[in-house]
Design a protein around this motif. Structure first.
Motif, PDB file in Angstrom:
ATOM      1  N   VAL A  96       0.800  -1.347   0.124  1.00  0.00           N
ATOM      2  CA  VAL A  96       0.094  -0.099   0.090  1.00  0.00           C
ATOM      3  C   VAL A  96       1.074   1.217  -0.009  1.00  0.00           C
ATOM      4  CG1 VAL A  96      -1.730   1.296   1.318  1.00  0.00           C
ATOM      5  CG2 VAL A  96      -2.086  -1.200   1.213  1.00  0.00           C
ATOM      6  N   ILE A  97       1.966   1.050   0.881  1.00  0.00           N
ATOM      7  CA  ILE A  97       2.824   2.412   0.813  1.00  0.00           C
ATOM      8  C   ILE A  97       4.185   1.756   0.256  1.00  0.00           C
ATOM      9  CG2 ILE A  97       1.700   3.385   2.617  1.00  0.00           C
ATOM     10  CD1 ILE A  97       4.372   2.615   4.444  1.00  0.00           C
ATOM     11  N   ARG A  98       4.871   2.919  -0.184  1.00  0.00           N
ATOM     12  CA  ARG A  98       6.273   2.739  -0.667  1.00  0.00           C
ATOM     13  C   ARG A  98       7.440   2.742   0.639  1.00  0.00           C
ATOM     14  NH1 ARG A  98       6.179   6.158  -3.815  1.00  0.00           N
ATOM     15  NH2 ARG A  98       5.889   5.152  -6.031  1.00  0.00           N
ATOM     16  N   GLY A  99       8.047   1.635   0.830  1.00  0.00           N
ATOM     17  CA  GLY A  99       9.027   1.601   1.923  1.00  0.00           C
ATOM     18  C   GLY A  99       8.460   0.913   3.136  1.00  0.00           C
ATOM     19  N   GLU A 111       0.917   8.635   4.432  1.00  0.00           N
ATOM     20  CA  GLU A 111       0.019   9.007   3.499  1.00  0.00           C
ATOM     21  C   GLU A 111       0.649   9.583   2.019  1.00  0.00           C
ATOM     22  OE1 GLU A 111      -4.428  10.345   4.294  1.00  0.00           O
ATOM     23  OE2 GLU A 111      -3.216  11.154   6.280  1.00  0.00           O
ATOM     24  N   LYS A 112       1.739  10.157   2.444  1.00  0.00           N
ATOM     25  CA  LYS A 112       2.461  10.842   1.242  1.00  0.00           C
ATOM     26  C   LYS A 112       3.208   9.585   0.240  1.00  0.00           C
ATOM     27  CE  LYS A 112       3.364  15.231   3.532  1.00  0.00           C
ATOM     28  NZ  LYS A 112       4.449  16.072   4.284  1.00  0.00           N
ATOM     29  N   LYS A 113       3.527   8.411   1.059  1.00  0.00           N
ATOM     30  CA  LYS A 113       3.907   7.497   0.410  1.00  0.00           C
ATOM     31  C   LYS A 113       3.159   6.364  -0.143  1.00  0.00           C
ATOM     32  CE  LYS A 113       8.330   7.601   2.908  1.00  0.00           C
ATOM     33  NZ  LYS A 113       9.220   7.572   1.679  1.00  0.00           N
ATOM     34  N   LEU A 114       1.727   6.442  -0.145  1.00  0.00           N
ATOM     35  CA  LEU A 114       0.731   5.783  -0.763  1.00  0.00           C
ATOM     36  C   LEU A 114       0.887   5.552  -2.268  1.00  0.00           C
ATOM     37  CD1 LEU A 114      -2.158   6.923   1.232  1.00  0.00           C
ATOM     38  CD2 LEU A 114      -1.476   4.794   1.253  1.00  0.00           C
ATOM     39  N   PHE A 115       1.071   4.419  -2.746  1.00  0.00           N
ATOM     40  CA  PHE A 115       1.005   4.086  -4.186  1.00  0.00           C
ATOM     41  C   PHE A 115      -0.306   4.454  -4.663  1.00  0.00           C
ATOM     42  CE2 PHE A 115       4.135   0.601  -2.899  1.00  0.00           C
ATOM     43  CZ  PHE A 115       5.187   0.992  -3.946  1.00  0.00           C
ATOM     44  N   PRO A 116      -0.264   5.306  -5.379  1.00  0.00           N
ATOM     45  CA  PRO A 116      -1.629   5.943  -6.449  1.00  0.00           C
ATOM     46  C   PRO A 116      -2.333   4.759  -6.879  1.00  0.00           C
ATOM     47  CG  PRO A 116       0.315   7.250  -6.996  1.00  0.00           C
ATOM     48  CD  PRO A 116       0.995   6.108  -6.238  1.00  0.00           C
ATOM     49  N   GLN A 117      -1.688   3.536  -7.429  1.00  0.00           N
ATOM     50  CA  GLN A 117      -2.554   2.415  -7.830  1.00  0.00           C
ATOM     51  C   GLN A 117      -3.159   1.609  -6.883  1.00  0.00           C
ATOM     52  OE1 GLN A 117       0.716   3.352  -8.379  1.00  0.00           O
ATOM     53  NE2 GLN A 117       1.745   2.954 -10.286  1.00  0.00           N
ATOM     54  N   ALA A 118      -2.524   1.728  -5.459  1.00  0.00           N
ATOM     55  CA  ALA A 118      -3.245   0.888  -4.320  1.00  0.00           C
ATOM     56  C   ALA A 118      -4.125   1.610  -3.917  1.00  0.00           C
ATOM     57  CB  ALA A 118      -2.127   0.834  -3.212  1.00  0.00           C
ATOM     58  N   SER A 162       7.669   0.772   9.467  1.00  0.00           N
ATOM     59  CA  SER A 162       8.486   0.517  10.892  1.00  0.00           C
ATOM     60  C   SER A 162       9.562   1.464  10.890  1.00  0.00           C
ATOM     61  CB  SER A 162       8.827  -0.851  11.233  1.00  0.00           C
ATOM     62  OG  SER A 162       7.534  -1.648  11.317  1.00  0.00           O
ATOM     63  N   TRP A 163      10.244   1.730   9.798  1.00  0.00           N
ATOM     64  CA  TRP A 163      11.310   2.482   9.711  1.00  0.00           C
ATOM     65  C   TRP A 163      11.027   3.898   9.775  1.00  0.00           C
ATOM     66  CZ3 TRP A 163      16.116   3.990  10.492  1.00  0.00           C
ATOM     67  CH2 TRP A 163      16.759   4.994   9.581  1.00  0.00           C
ATOM     68  N   ILE A 164       9.956   4.514   9.156  1.00  0.00           N
ATOM     69  CA  ILE A 164       9.515   5.802   9.369  1.00  0.00           C
ATOM     70  C   ILE A 164       9.041   6.153  10.928  1.00  0.00           C
ATOM     71  CG2 ILE A 164       7.546   7.382   8.781  1.00  0.00           C
ATOM     72  CD1 ILE A 164       7.463   5.893   6.207  1.00  0.00           C
ATOM     73  N   SER A 201       2.552   8.537  16.130  1.00  0.00           N
ATOM     74  CA  SER A 201       1.889   7.685  15.347  1.00  0.00           C
ATOM     75  C   SER A 201       1.054   8.622  14.281  1.00  0.00           C
ATOM     76  CB  SER A 201       0.872   6.711  16.032  1.00  0.00           C
ATOM     77  OG  SER A 201       1.749   5.798  16.516  1.00  0.00           O
ATOM     78  N   GLU A 202       0.345   9.824  14.757  1.00  0.00           N
ATOM     79  CA  GLU A 202      -0.312  10.814  13.917  1.00  0.00           C
ATOM     80  C   GLU A 202       0.650  11.321  13.091  1.00  0.00           C
ATOM     81  OE1 GLU A 202      -3.317  11.553  13.605  1.00  0.00           O
ATOM     82  OE2 GLU A 202      -4.465  10.984  15.364  1.00  0.00           O
ATOM     83  N   GLN A 203       1.710  11.740  13.521  1.00  0.00           N
ATOM     84  CA  GLN A 203       2.963  12.338  12.683  1.00  0.00           C
ATOM     85  C   GLN A 203       3.422  11.398  11.735  1.00  0.00           C
ATOM     86  OE1 GLN A 203       5.703  13.914  15.303  1.00  0.00           O
ATOM     87  NE2 GLN A 203       4.317  14.937  16.550  1.00  0.00           N
ATOM     88  N   VAL A 204       3.401  10.105  11.866  1.00  0.00           N
ATOM     89  CA  VAL A 204       3.804   9.144  11.192  1.00  0.00           C
ATOM     90  C   VAL A 204       3.022   8.932   9.920  1.00  0.00           C
ATOM     91  CG1 VAL A 204       4.420   6.451  10.789  1.00  0.00           C
ATOM     92  CG2 VAL A 204       5.205   7.869  12.655  1.00  0.00           C
ATOM     93  N   CYS A 205       1.717   8.801  10.225  1.00  0.00           N
ATOM     94  CA  CYS A 205       0.650   8.564   9.236  1.00  0.00           C
ATOM     95  C   CYS A 205       0.614   9.831   8.273  1.00  0.00           C
ATOM     96  CB  CYS A 205      -0.806   8.549  10.045  1.00  0.00           C
ATOM     97  SG  CYS A 205      -0.868   6.703  10.726  1.00  0.00           S
TER      98      CYS A 205
END
Length: 249
Positions: free
Chosen positions: A17-20, A92-99, A23-25, A84-88
């Motif tokens: 769903v996301i690139r990367g 959201e910026k790393k979401l694959f558009p296709q996903a 847990s690292w973020i 977690s709010e900050q992480v989310c």
């Protein structure tokens, strides 16, 4: 008239769903809030790199889990929820558009949609809420009096743990698993993918790609399309630049 069976789609998060790696973020944000020192950050960075290059590994996951529990222990759940709010925001910026497009199609079909990840439960739950999905499932860390403890309160949401959780969820919600969907990038999610009737490999590692090919499962590579799209955008931009330059002459 017999009611239609309830259908759900289960999405792994990282590289599906996301690139990367989520847990690292999270680790970077915890470091920024001084939960741990530089040596722990380098430890996390090395394992995040190995995840991207080599894929998931059970021994490595266990090692990371134990170190992460030591980091989280003693901190309040309120602290983690705020981070977690900050992480989310970053996820959201790393979401694959296709996903996102795939998720919208499931929503339009009236399917329940679950994010399921080995990351701390707060992340998939919060991300699912932001995306308007049914829910998020992750690894639950034990909490006592609002403070995290150095042990898990659930199975590690990985491999067989995902399978057992989805079986229990299907019984609770009345899902017909033969009609359900599952999406993942990792061969470690074979227990989940083989549980449902409609599995797909998204951005698969080499072993999942082979298994998907052998079983005739759909294989979708968002990353390749993203690279091609970026190349096309650069070509178009260059053409526009040349056209404008021609007009100036």
């Amino acid at each position: 008239m017999k009611a239609k069976p309830r259908v759900a789609a289960f999405f792994d998060v990282d590289e599906t769903v996301i690139r990367g790696a989520s847990s690292w973020i999270l680790t970077r944000e915890l470091f920024r809030h001084r939960f741990f020192g530089v040596s722990d950050l380098f430890f996390a960075a090395r394992h995040a790199f190995m995840y991207v290059v080599l894929g998931e590994d059970q021994n490595r996951i266990e090692h990371v889990k134990n170190r992460a529990l030591r980091v989280m222990a003693g901190h309040s759940r309120q602290e983690i929820m705020a981070i977690s709010e900050q992480v989310c925001d970053l996820l959201e910026k790393k979401l694959f558009p296709q996903a996102q497009g795939l998720i919208k199609r499931h929503l339009a079909a009236g399917h329940d949609i679950w994010l399921i990840s080995a990351a701390p439960a707060e992340l998939p739950q919060m991300l699912a809420e932001r995306l308007g999905l049914t829910g998020g499932i992750g690894t639950q860390i034990a909490v006592k009096d609002g403070v995290y403890q150095p042990q898990l309160a659930s199975e590690l949401m990985h491999s067989q743990g995902k399978r057992e959780t989805v079986i229990a969820l299907a019984k609770e919600r009345g899902y017909d698993l033969t009609q359900c969907f599952a999406y993942s990038d990792s061969d470690n999610d074979m227990p989940l993918l083989t549980l449902v009737g409609k599995p797909s490999a998204i951005n698969p590692d080499i072993w999942l790609r082979v298994r998907a090919f052998q079983r005739g499962w759909p294989v979708i590579d968002f990353r390749r399309r993203s690279r091609i799209s970026k190349i096309l955008q650069k070509v178009k931009a260059r053409r526009r630049g040349l056209e404008l330059k021609g007009l100036d002459q």
